[in-house]
Design a protein around this motif. Structure first.
Motif, PDB file in Angstrom:
ATOM      1  N   ILE A   1      -4.645   5.702   5.895  1.00  0.00           N
ATOM      2  CA  ILE A   1      -3.770   5.757   6.159  1.00  0.00           C
ATOM      3  C   ILE A   1      -2.704   7.142   6.556  1.00  0.00           C
ATOM      4  CG2 ILE A   1      -1.825   5.296   5.016  1.00  0.00           C
ATOM      5  CD1 ILE A   1      -2.825   3.028   3.803  1.00  0.00           C
TER       6      ILE A   1
ATOM      7  N   SER B   1      -2.332  12.170  -4.475  1.00  0.00           N
ATOM      8  CA  SER B   1      -1.257  11.968  -3.891  1.00  0.00           C
ATOM      9  C   SER B   1      -0.027  12.250  -4.457  1.00  0.00           C
ATOM     10  CB  SER B   1      -1.787  10.803  -3.418  1.00  0.00           C
ATOM     11  OG  SER B   1      -2.628  10.023  -2.836  1.00  0.00           O
TER      12      SER B   1
ATOM     13  N   ASN C   1       4.011   8.278  -2.999  1.00  0.00           N
ATOM     14  CA  ASN C   1       3.936   7.353  -2.121  1.00  0.00           C
ATOM     15  C   ASN C   1       2.697   6.042  -1.267  1.00  0.00           C
ATOM     16  OD1 ASN C   1       7.106   7.707  -1.707  1.00  0.00           O
ATOM     17  ND2 ASN C   1       6.464   9.547  -0.646  1.00  0.00           N
ATOM     18  N   GLN C   2       1.445   6.264  -1.935  1.00  0.00           N
ATOM     19  CA  GLN C   2       0.788   5.640  -1.143  1.00  0.00           C
ATOM     20  C   GLN C   2       0.306   4.686  -2.557  1.00  0.00           C
ATOM     21  OE1 GLN C   2      -0.259   9.171  -1.059  1.00  0.00           O
ATOM     22  NE2 GLN C   2       0.768   9.353   0.906  1.00  0.00           N
TER      23      GLN C   2
ATOM     24  N   ILE D   1       4.475   6.604   8.359  1.00  0.00           N
ATOM     25  CA  ILE D   1       3.017   6.375   7.687  1.00  0.00           C
ATOM     26  C   ILE D   1       2.413   5.421   9.451  1.00  0.00           C
ATOM     27  CG2 ILE D   1       1.843   4.996   6.516  1.00  0.00           C
ATOM     28  CD1 ILE D   1       4.388   5.283   4.276  1.00  0.00           C
TER      29      ILE D   1
ATOM     30  N   VAL E   1      -2.944  13.138   3.724  1.00  0.00           N
ATOM     31  CA  VAL E   1      -1.416  13.545   3.278  1.00  0.00           C
ATOM     32  C   VAL E   1      -1.397  14.988   3.809  1.00  0.00           C
ATOM     33  CG1 VAL E   1      -1.174  12.031   0.829  1.00  0.00           C
ATOM     34  CG2 VAL E   1      -1.857  14.284   0.988  1.00  0.00           C
ATOM     35  N   ARG E   2       0.244  14.904   4.352  1.00  0.00           N
ATOM     36  CA  ARG E   2       0.712  16.009   4.760  1.00  0.00           C
ATOM     37  C   ARG E   2       0.224  16.072   6.453  1.00  0.00           C
ATOM     38  NH1 ARG E   2       3.109  18.942   0.910  1.00  0.00           N
ATOM     39  NH2 ARG E   2       2.842  18.825  -0.811  1.00  0.00           N
TER      40      ARG E   2
ATOM     41  N   ILE F   1      -6.906   7.752   2.100  1.00  0.00           N
ATOM     42  CA  ILE F   1      -5.839   8.366   2.343  1.00  0.00           C
ATOM     43  C   ILE F   1      -5.580   9.859   2.478  1.00  0.00           C
ATOM     44  CG2 ILE F   1      -3.329   9.089   0.846  1.00  0.00           C
ATOM     45  CD1 ILE F   1      -3.386   5.745  -0.257  1.00  0.00           C
TER      46      ILE F   1
ATOM     47  N   ASN G   1       0.441   9.672   5.636  1.00  0.00           N
ATOM     48  CA  ASN G   1       1.197   9.910   5.465  1.00  0.00           C
ATOM     49  C   ASN G   1       1.525  11.180   6.274  1.00  0.00           C
ATOM     50  OD1 ASN G   1       1.308   7.702   3.321  1.00  0.00           O
ATOM     51  ND2 ASN G   1       3.287   9.032   2.876  1.00  0.00           N
TER      52      ASN G   1
ATOM     53  N   THR H   1       5.832   3.471  -4.625  1.00  0.00           N
ATOM     54  CA  THR H   1       6.406   4.760  -4.855  1.00  0.00           C
ATOM     55  C   THR H   1       6.023   4.421  -6.012  1.00  0.00           C
ATOM     56  OG1 THR H   1       7.832   5.019  -3.454  1.00  0.00           O
ATOM     57  CG2 THR H   1       8.418   6.622  -4.582  1.00  0.00           C
TER      58      THR H   1
ATOM     59  N   LEU I   1      -8.453   4.112  -2.279  1.00  0.00           N
ATOM     60  CA  LEU I   1      -8.113   2.520  -2.649  1.00  0.00           C
ATOM     61  C   LEU I   1      -8.960   1.404  -1.817  1.00  0.00           C
ATOM     62  CD1 LEU I   1      -4.454   3.574  -3.460  1.00  0.00           C
ATOM     63  CD2 LEU I   1      -6.605   3.723  -5.364  1.00  0.00           C
TER      64      LEU I   1
ATOM     65  N   LYS J   1       0.436  -1.006  -0.083  1.00  0.00           N
ATOM     66  CA  LYS J   1       0.407  -0.020  -0.303  1.00  0.00           C
ATOM     67  C   LYS J   1       1.004   1.335   0.081  1.00  0.00           C
ATOM     68  CE  LYS J   1      -4.243  -1.954   2.416  1.00  0.00           C
ATOM     69  NZ  LYS J   1      -4.413  -2.379   3.627  1.00  0.00           N
ATOM     70  N   GLN J   2       2.545   1.128   0.136  1.00  0.00           N
ATOM     71  CA  GLN J   2       3.176   1.912   0.148  1.00  0.00           C
ATOM     72  C   GLN J   2       3.973   2.162  -0.903  1.00  0.00           C
ATOM     73  OE1 GLN J   2       2.784   1.348   3.687  1.00  0.00           O
ATOM     74  NE2 GLN J   2       1.138   2.454   3.768  1.00  0.00           N
TER      75      GLN J   2
ATOM     76  N   LEU K   1      -1.533   1.829  -3.914  1.00  0.00           N
ATOM     77  CA  LEU K   1      -1.747   0.599  -4.073  1.00  0.00           C
ATOM     78  C   LEU K   1      -1.294  -0.845  -5.332  1.00  0.00           C
ATOM     79  CD1 LEU K   1      -3.329  -2.053  -2.216  1.00  0.00           C
ATOM     80  CD2 LEU K   1      -4.846  -0.616  -3.080  1.00  0.00           C
TER      81      LEU K   1
ATOM     82  N   ILE L   1       5.994  12.706  -6.726  1.00  0.00           N
ATOM     83  CA  ILE L   1       5.875  11.795  -6.630  1.00  0.00           C
ATOM     84  C   ILE L   1       4.760  10.805  -5.409  1.00  0.00           C
ATOM     85  CG2 ILE L   1       7.257  12.945  -4.504  1.00  0.00           C
ATOM     86  CD1 ILE L   1       8.818  10.206  -4.309  1.00  0.00           C
TER      87      ILE L   1
ATOM     88  N   THR M   1      -6.766  12.648   0.626  1.00  0.00           N
ATOM     89  CA  THR M   1      -6.712  12.359  -1.317  1.00  0.00           C
ATOM     90  C   THR M   1      -7.014  11.284  -2.197  1.00  0.00           C
ATOM     91  OG1 THR M   1      -4.791  10.782  -1.476  1.00  0.00           O
ATOM     92  CG2 THR M   1      -4.648  13.422  -0.819  1.00  0.00           C
TER      93      THR M   1
ATOM     94  N   MET N   1       2.760  14.678  -5.066  1.00  0.00           N
ATOM     95  CA  MET N   1       3.258  16.028  -4.107  1.00  0.00           C
ATOM     96  C   MET N   1       4.292  16.197  -4.734  1.00  0.00           C
ATOM     97  SD  MET N   1       2.175  15.838  -0.922  1.00  0.00           S
ATOM     98  CE  MET N   1       0.887  14.753  -1.169  1.00  0.00           C
TER      99      MET N   1
ATOM    100  N   ILE O   1      -3.715   4.463  -7.809  1.00  0.00           N
ATOM    101  CA  ILE O   1      -3.544   5.617  -7.180  1.00  0.00           C
ATOM    102  C   ILE O   1      -3.825   6.445  -7.386  1.00  0.00           C
ATOM    103  CG2 ILE O   1      -0.550   4.715  -8.390  1.00  0.00           C
ATOM    104  CD1 ILE O   1      -0.688   6.730  -9.672  1.00  0.00           C
TER     105      ILE O   1
END
Lengths: 179, 144
Positions: free
Chosen positions: B101, A67, A46-47, B87, B137-138, B135, B103, A29, B131, A26-27, A49, A44, B128, A69, A63
């Motif tokens: 999840i 997400s 990073n999440q 994470i 982020v930041r 999820i 991050n 890249t 899935l 799930k992480q 699947l 990038i 974001t 960045m 993806i």
């Protein structure tokens, strides 16, 4: 009755065996890179699947576009709002197969072929990847390119020179065995 | 000294030009949303957030995407990403497959030592999407 039961048990066992050949992350890249004379753009995610089944060679990747960045928030805004329209198409997906998926343990390179969906448009792609199989992990790594125009992503002429026509995509997916 | 009309126009144009360039540059270098100092748009818990996404992803996206969401829940996993950010996985308290999840932003790395499995936390971040999991982020940890 006994017969049915034994068939059922066999079926479950086979299913179980197969399930053991599945690996997930799930992480993962995925990053992309656009080079142009005006500026380089990189983002990038990073999440990622990703699921790979060593038995069948199936690979499924999902993806979220939001997400990704970026270094500059304006780039991220333009990417999401104007180019990939991530409110309308929040996900990109890949569904494919590792070609010649026999004896994968002895291979270090594989070809993966399948359908890549970005911005609601699906195209066939074939990607070379380095593969590394360990006791409970499968690592897939590689680089490939996509044409922005293939996925009907419209770049306004004002910034035409800021964004490459071909985008380089790098992936690194470290799957762990599903228990 | 009296300025000629031409000089006045030239000067005005220069000022306008500088302003336009300054505006363009400030847009170009505009910083990302500062989640740390921003108030959350929505406060919820992991189980409810997941329920909404599992029920109707499209509707949930309309409600949560790009919003700053503060999620309360119990940590089920603490991991490091490939570029060494933390994470956090927050559990669904009902029987469900999905989790939330989070991050964490790099700034939060020093909090790692205080984060443990089973702990109840409150995490604020930008949603974001979904899935297998929702999820964010930041993120930053609100209390720990």
């Amino acid at each position: 009755m006994k017969y049915i039961l034994s068939v059922l048990v066999c079926f479950l066992l086979i299913n179980n065996l197969k399930a053991q050949e599945r690996y997930l992350t799930k992480q993962g890249t995925i990053s992309f890179f656009s080079h142009s004379p005006v500026e380089d753009i990189e983002a990038i995610n990073n999440q990622v699947l990703s699921i790979v089944d060593l038995e069948t060679g199936d690979v499924a990747i999902s993806i979220l576009m939001k997400s990704f960045m970026f270094e500059k928030s304006l780039m991220q805004e333009h990417f999401n709002e104007n180019y990939v329209e991530s409110d309308k198409f929040p996900k990109a997906k890949f569904k494919g197969k590792i070609l010649d998926a026999e004896n994968l343990e002895n291979k270090s390179k594989v070809s993966i072929e399948g359908d890549l969906t970005i911005h609601g448009i699906t195209k066939k792609v074939k990607v070379e990847a380095a593969i590394e199989i360990d006791k409970d992990s499968v690592v897939l790594k590689g680089v490939f390119t996509v044409l922005v125009a293939d996925y009907e992503i419209k770049i306004p002429s004002v910034v035409k020179n800021n964004i490459a026509k071909t985008i380089e995509i790098t992936f690194s997916l470290n799957h762990k065995k599903i228990k | 000294m009296k300025l000629t009309k031409r000089k006045k126009i030239g000067f005005a144009l220069l000022v306008v030009g500088v302003l336009i360039i300054a505006l363009a540059l400030s847009q170009y270098y505009k910083p990302h949303i500062d989640v740390y100092n921003a108030n959350p748009d929505i406060i919820t818990n992991a189980t409810d957030l997941l329920y909404e996404y599992e029920n109707d992803e499209e509707l949930a996206n309309k409600k949560f995407l790009d919003k700053i969401i503060q999620v309360n829940g119990q940590i089920s996993k603490v991991e490091a990403s490939e570029n060494n950010d933390i994470i956090l996985t927050i559990k669904n308290q009902k029987d469900g497959f999905g989790t939330v999840i989070c991050n964490l932003s790099t700034k939060e790395n020093k909090k790692l030592i205080n984060l443990k499995e089973g702990q109840i936390v409150s995490v604020k971040g930008i949603c974001t999407g979904y899935l297998m999991d929702v999820i964010l982020v930041r993120c930053n940890v609100v209390n720990n």
